[in-house]
Design a protein around this motif. Sequence first.
Motif, mmCIF file in Angstrom:
data_model
loop_
_atom_site.group_PDB
_atom_site.id
_atom_site.type_symbol
_atom_site.label_atom_id
_atom_site.label_comp_id
_atom_site.label_asym_id
_atom_site.label_seq_id
_atom_site.Cartn_x
_atom_site.Cartn_y
_atom_site.Cartn_z
ATOM 1 N N SER A 1 2.221 12.478 8.448
ATOM 2 C CA SER A 1 3.024 12.549 7.231
ATOM 3 C C SER A 1 2.145 12.290 6.016
ATOM 4 O O SER A 1 1.046 11.721 6.122
ATOM 5 C CB SER A 1 4.146 11.519 7.301
ATOM 6 N N ASP A 2 2.631 12.693 4.847
ATOM 7 C CA ASP A 2 1.923 12.446 3.597
ATOM 8 C C ASP A 2 1.657 10.940 3.469
ATOM 9 O O ASP A 2 2.596 10.149 3.450
ATOM 10 C CB ASP A 2 2.775 12.936 2.426
ATOM 11 N N PRO A 3 0.400 10.496 3.392
ATOM 12 C CA PRO A 3 0.113 9.056 3.341
ATOM 13 C C PRO A 3 0.661 8.366 2.106
ATOM 14 O O PRO A 3 0.810 7.150 2.094
ATOM 15 C CB PRO A 3 -1.419 9.004 3.378
ATOM 16 N N ALA A 4 0.969 9.127 1.047
ATOM 17 C CA ALA A 4 1.530 8.518 -0.160
ATOM 18 C C ALA A 4 3.033 8.315 -0.058
ATOM 19 O O ALA A 4 3.621 7.673 -0.923
ATOM 20 C CB ALA A 4 1.214 9.389 -1.378
ATOM 21 N N ALA A 5 3.662 8.859 0.987
ATOM 22 C CA ALA A 5 5.123 8.771 1.134
ATOM 23 C C ALA A 5 5.472 7.583 2.025
ATOM 24 O O ALA A 5 5.728 7.738 3.217
ATOM 25 C CB ALA A 5 5.674 10.074 1.711
ATOM 26 N N ASP A 6 5.466 6.392 1.466
ATOM 27 C CA ASP A 6 5.755 5.190 2.242
ATOM 28 C C ASP A 6 7.224 5.183 2.650
ATOM 29 O O ASP A 6 8.099 5.609 1.879
ATOM 30 C CB ASP A 6 5.441 3.944 1.418
ATOM 31 N N PRO A 7 7.550 4.695 3.871
ATOM 32 C CA PRO A 7 8.938 4.741 4.335
ATOM 33 C C PRO A 7 9.856 3.721 3.688
ATOM 34 O O PRO A 7 11.075 3.762 3.903
ATOM 35 C CB PRO A 7 8.801 4.463 5.841
ATOM 36 N N THR B 1 9.416 7.561 -13.022
ATOM 37 C CA THR B 1 8.720 7.326 -14.288
ATOM 38 C C THR B 1 7.299 7.878 -14.202
ATOM 39 O O THR B 1 6.782 8.142 -13.111
ATOM 40 C CB THR B 1 8.656 5.826 -14.626
ATOM 41 N N GLU B 2 6.657 7.994 -15.358
ATOM 42 C CA GLU B 2 5.279 8.479 -15.403
ATOM 43 C C GLU B 2 4.342 7.530 -14.654
ATOM 44 O O GLU B 2 3.451 7.972 -13.923
ATOM 45 C CB GLU B 2 4.834 8.612 -16.866
ATOM 46 N N SER B 3 4.538 6.218 -14.819
ATOM 47 C CA SER B 3 3.642 5.263 -14.168
ATOM 48 C C SER B 3 3.810 5.285 -12.657
ATOM 49 O O SER B 3 2.825 5.166 -11.916
ATOM 50 C CB SER B 3 3.881 3.855 -14.716
ATOM 51 N N GLU B 4 5.054 5.442 -12.164
ATOM 52 C CA GLU B 4 5.278 5.528 -10.727
ATOM 53 C C GLU B 4 4.650 6.802 -10.157
ATOM 54 O O GLU B 4 4.101 6.796 -9.046
ATOM 55 C CB GLU B 4 6.773 5.492 -10.415
ATOM 56 N N THR B 5 4.732 7.889 -10.910
ATOM 57 C CA THR B 5 4.094 9.130 -10.489
ATOM 58 C C THR B 5 2.577 8.963 -10.424
ATOM 59 O O THR B 5 1.934 9.377 -9.455
ATOM 60 C CB THR B 5 4.452 10.266 -11.460
ATOM 61 N N ASP B 6 2.001 8.322 -11.440
ATOM 62 C CA ASP B 6 0.558 8.072 -11.444
ATOM 63 C C ASP B 6 0.150 7.256 -10.220
ATOM 64 O O ASP B 6 -0.854 7.556 -9.561
ATOM 65 C CB ASP B 6 0.155 7.309 -12.706
ATOM 66 N N PHE B 7 0.924 6.209 -9.910
ATOM 67 C CA PHE B 7 0.568 5.325 -8.800
ATOM 68 C C PHE B 7 0.603 6.075 -7.471
ATOM 69 O O PHE B 7 -0.308 5.944 -6.643
ATOM 70 C CB PHE B 7 1.510 4.131 -8.772
ATOM 71 N N ALA B 8 1.662 6.875 -7.249
ATOM 72 C CA ALA B 8 1.755 7.656 -6.010
ATOM 73 C C ALA B 8 0.606 8.655 -5.917
ATOM 74 O O ALA B 8 0.030 8.869 -4.838
ATOM 75 C CB ALA B 8 3.098 8.385 -5.953
ATOM 76 N N TYR B 9 0.257 9.258 -7.044
ATOM 77 C CA TYR B 9 -0.830 10.242 -7.069
ATOM 78 C C TYR B 9 -2.181 9.580 -6.773
ATOM 79 O O TYR B 9 -2.980 10.089 -5.978
ATOM 80 C CB TYR B 9 -0.852 10.916 -8.437
ATOM 81 N N VAL B 10 -2.423 8.427 -7.381
ATOM 82 C CA VAL B 10 -3.675 7.718 -7.145
ATOM 83 C C VAL B 10 -3.794 7.294 -5.678
ATOM 84 O O VAL B 10 -4.857 7.414 -5.064
ATOM 85 C CB VAL B 10 -3.786 6.503 -8.086
ATOM 86 N N LEU B 11 -2.691 6.806 -5.093
ATOM 87 C CA LEU B 11 -2.702 6.448 -3.671
ATOM 88 C C LEU B 11 -3.108 7.642 -2.804
ATOM 89 O O LEU B 11 -3.942 7.518 -1.890
ATOM 90 C CB LEU B 11 -1.317 5.959 -3.242
ATOM 91 N N ALA B 12 -2.501 8.791 -3.097
ATOM 92 C CA ALA B 12 -2.796 9.990 -2.315
ATOM 93 C C ALA B 12 -4.269 10.390 -2.457
ATOM 94 O O ALA B 12 -4.927 10.757 -1.476
ATOM 95 C CB ALA B 12 -1.887 11.132 -2.744
ATOM 96 N N LEU B 13 -4.805 10.315 -3.667
ATOM 97 C CA LEU B 13 -6.205 10.697 -3.888
ATOM 98 C C LEU B 13 -7.170 9.726 -3.214
ATOM 99 O O LEU B 13 -8.169 10.145 -2.611
ATOM 100 C CB LEU B 13 -6.486 10.768 -5.388
#
Length: 280
Positions: free
Chosen positions: A120-126, A206-218
């Motif tokens: 699964s996508d590693p940024a998608a925490d359950p 929010t923008e910050s939550e999107t940034d955090f999920a994106y950074v985790l994935a990268l």
Amino acid sequence: MDAVLRKLHRFFRQKWHLAVLHPEKGRWIVQPHPDHIPYLKALNASGCHILLQPLEQSRYLLADDLSWERVCRHHRQPDNTWRPGRMVVETSPHNFQVWIRSAHPLDLHHKRILLHMLHSDPAADPNNRFGRCPGFRNRKPCHRTPDGQYPLSRLIWVDYNSSAIIPQHLFQAMTPSSPQPFPPPPPGGAVCLSSPPSRSRYLRATESETDFAYVLALLRRGYSEHAIRSLLIEQRTSWDHHQGERRKNAYINTTIAKAKTIIQNKSVQITPKITTNRPG
């Protein structure tokens, strides 16, 4: 759409809800009643995402961002019948989510182990996870076609009569070792065999939550901090709350540091390989 709601109602055993995710206003809950369909369709047409979530979260697991090959490998039997307790949603062309209804409750630790096995996508925490609701359009900008259309999320398969039996010996055999420190990038920076994912794939309230999920994935894909910084600056279009280079740099540094801490604290080392007939 009424038929889709009825199937979802049965799969989640009448204990679930919908949610509207507005890119700027955030997320709010809507009850899954047929009378609400026109309201939801209107919001979807205006740019909102329509999501769903089971209320008995310990009984359900969501594997996200799967290819069709991975769906078939882990969720179909050798005779091409589906494994028990699955619901498969095509969220955009050639991209899938699979819900698994477990016969026994699963805690977050076990869910994370299973999601690692299922790729699964590693940024998608359950933890408190929402999925995309079939029957509505995927409004992520990256899926917009040249003629301005967005793909319809489709219900591919649902089994509301049975549940997946996940053998407990899987968890006994796969007790993770102590968390490993976040590995340093290889000399010369991370080597990426494909183009970096788009930030729009990790849209949150929010923008910050999107940034955090994106950074985790990268980070989990091995990108260097320098590359992550460049991608964030390139792909985030609004910096109204972090104007000026000093504030922007401080925000980016803090976001990357917090994401690295999450990975260091939650990373596990799993040695056994999943077989084609487990779990379920």
